[in-house]
Design a protein around this motif. Sequence first.
Motif, PDB file in Angstrom:
ATOM      1  N   LEU A  33      35.494  57.024  37.556  1.00 48.06           N
ATOM      2  CA  LEU A  33      36.828  56.516  37.859  1.00 48.06           C
ATOM      3  C   LEU A  33      37.775  57.699  37.965  1.00 48.06           C
ATOM      4  N   CYS A  55      44.708  50.001  44.185  1.00 45.49           N
ATOM      5  CA  CYS A  55      43.281  50.095  43.904  1.00 45.49           C
ATOM      6  C   CYS A  55      42.533  49.138  44.814  1.00 45.49           C
ATOM      7  N   ASP A  56      41.444  49.616  45.416  1.00 47.41           N
ATOM      8  CA  ASP A  56      40.632  48.770  46.293  1.00 47.41           C
ATOM      9  C   ASP A  56      39.660  47.881  45.529  1.00 47.41           C
ATOM     10  N   ASP A  57      39.374  48.233  44.289  1.00 48.89           N
ATOM     11  CA  ASP A  57      38.362  47.525  43.510  1.00 48.89           C
ATOM     12  C   ASP A  57      39.020  46.381  42.750  1.00 48.89           C
ATOM     13  N   ASP A  58      38.666  45.141  43.115  1.00 46.54           N
ATOM     14  CA  ASP A  58      39.301  43.981  42.493  1.00 46.54           C
ATOM     15  C   ASP A  58      39.038  43.922  40.991  1.00 46.54           C
ATOM     16  N   ILE A  71      38.518  46.478  38.866  1.00 49.90           N
ATOM     17  CA  ILE A  71      39.350  47.465  38.178  1.00 49.90           C
ATOM     18  C   ILE A  71      40.802  47.003  38.159  1.00 49.90           C
ATOM     19  N   ARG A  88      35.616  55.474  42.968  1.00 51.95           N
ATOM     20  CA  ARG A  88      36.447  54.393  42.431  1.00 51.95           C
ATOM     21  C   ARG A  88      37.790  55.023  42.038  1.00 51.95           C
TER      22      ARG A  88
END
Length: 466
Positions: free
Chosen positions: A336, A360-363, A365, A427
């Motif tokens: 990360l 952030c692209d990561d749902d 996170i 990430r």
Amino acid sequence: MPDLSDGFAPADADARPLWVLGPDDLKAWRADQPAHVGNWLDKAGFAAQAGRVIVVPSKTGGVHGAVLGLGEAGQRDRHRFLVGGARASLPEGDWQLAGNLDPDAAAEAALGWLLAGYAFGRYAKAPSPAARLVPPTAVDADRIAAIAAGEALTRDLINTPANDMGPAELESAARDLATAFGAGITVTAGDALKDANFPLIHTVGRAAAPHRAPRLIEMTWGDTGPRLTLVGKGVCFDTGGLNLKPGASMGLMKKDMGGAATVLGLARMIMALKLPLRLRVLVPAVENAVGSDAFRPGDILTARDGKTVEINNTDAEGRLVLADALALAAEEASDLTVSMATLTGAARVAVGPDLAPFFCDDDGIAAAFAAGGAAARDPVWRMPFWAPYEQMIEPGIADLDNAPKGGFAGAITAALFLRRFAGDGTRYAHFDIYGWQPQSAPARPKGGVGQGARAILAALPGVLGL
């Protein structure tokens, strides 16, 4: 840095009660109290209003205890750290919480109590409240103290004016932190930045006086576990460069290193809590000064990773120094990577000073950050990496534009710019923080403040599998 943990009293202290009550609790509580308590509250007009504190005398003229109002249940999300805010209103001595507080509320109360003891006293005496609190049994007092110490470090760094907090002094603060926790630290400064391929950091900072030379600070800690990389913008003062800011806009520019201050405070929390991870902290520290060697509007610069950037505003310098640092971060695998910066006025227009917007692209996170912010009373708000705006940062004459014209979506285009350097497949999250409390509030005096650090800390176990 003040030792906020002295706001806690020993568990066996002879402590007075601080009853924490909402209007729905008040009637039943009063029924169990001596008659003089109810009479005293009636004369004071106490109805458990949010933040209202009443010190109740004993029949012999001493202190029987104190009562703090929580306000109506439906309104409580509007108020943070009410117990901390009550600390300054209480007489000197030891206190313990009484009332129906769940573990989360007890943790908030304990943290707010310590944070309310913060005062910036470097240049003038700044007394802190003398009342102490017996930590509730439901909370981890050592963890609360570690979090408060990290926040105090962040506040001290931001509050220190630029004449005493330039790139060299920020380096010194990082070295002190590294020494305290056995972390490794390396610094690349001045013209050595060119040889080490940090061209944007060098270019932004080269117009400053020699004793305020630019530098890249790297701190590492931990031998095992997942890898976490924190990148913080360390612009120790921002004149705007040749695109000079108006005088009124320079008034708070000592806080333009708030991203660096916040990642150092977060790093302190992580190391004090001995989290099982490998931590890397990168801080590009510069002063964006006006001088004969200042970079210019229209210049085209080449970043560490080879991308070219057209300069359309020298006051959009933070994303430039972060670009080199993120490019360095991307050269090593990380589970990360998080960047934190006082980056855009557009973020303040969007969400105001109280919320820390993040991208952030990561749902998963993003959900963890939001949940962590709610649990830690450190509010954050997700913003989009909106792909259709990518063309706004592509000027044609170079790979990227540091200041797209038009004024729309400024926080988003800045975040998209940074994402170009974070590394494919990484990430990555970016926080566009304010780092300043414009008006005093419970446990948050006017001045520098950490934003997002507690939310990230609370999210790390789930995000990194700790």
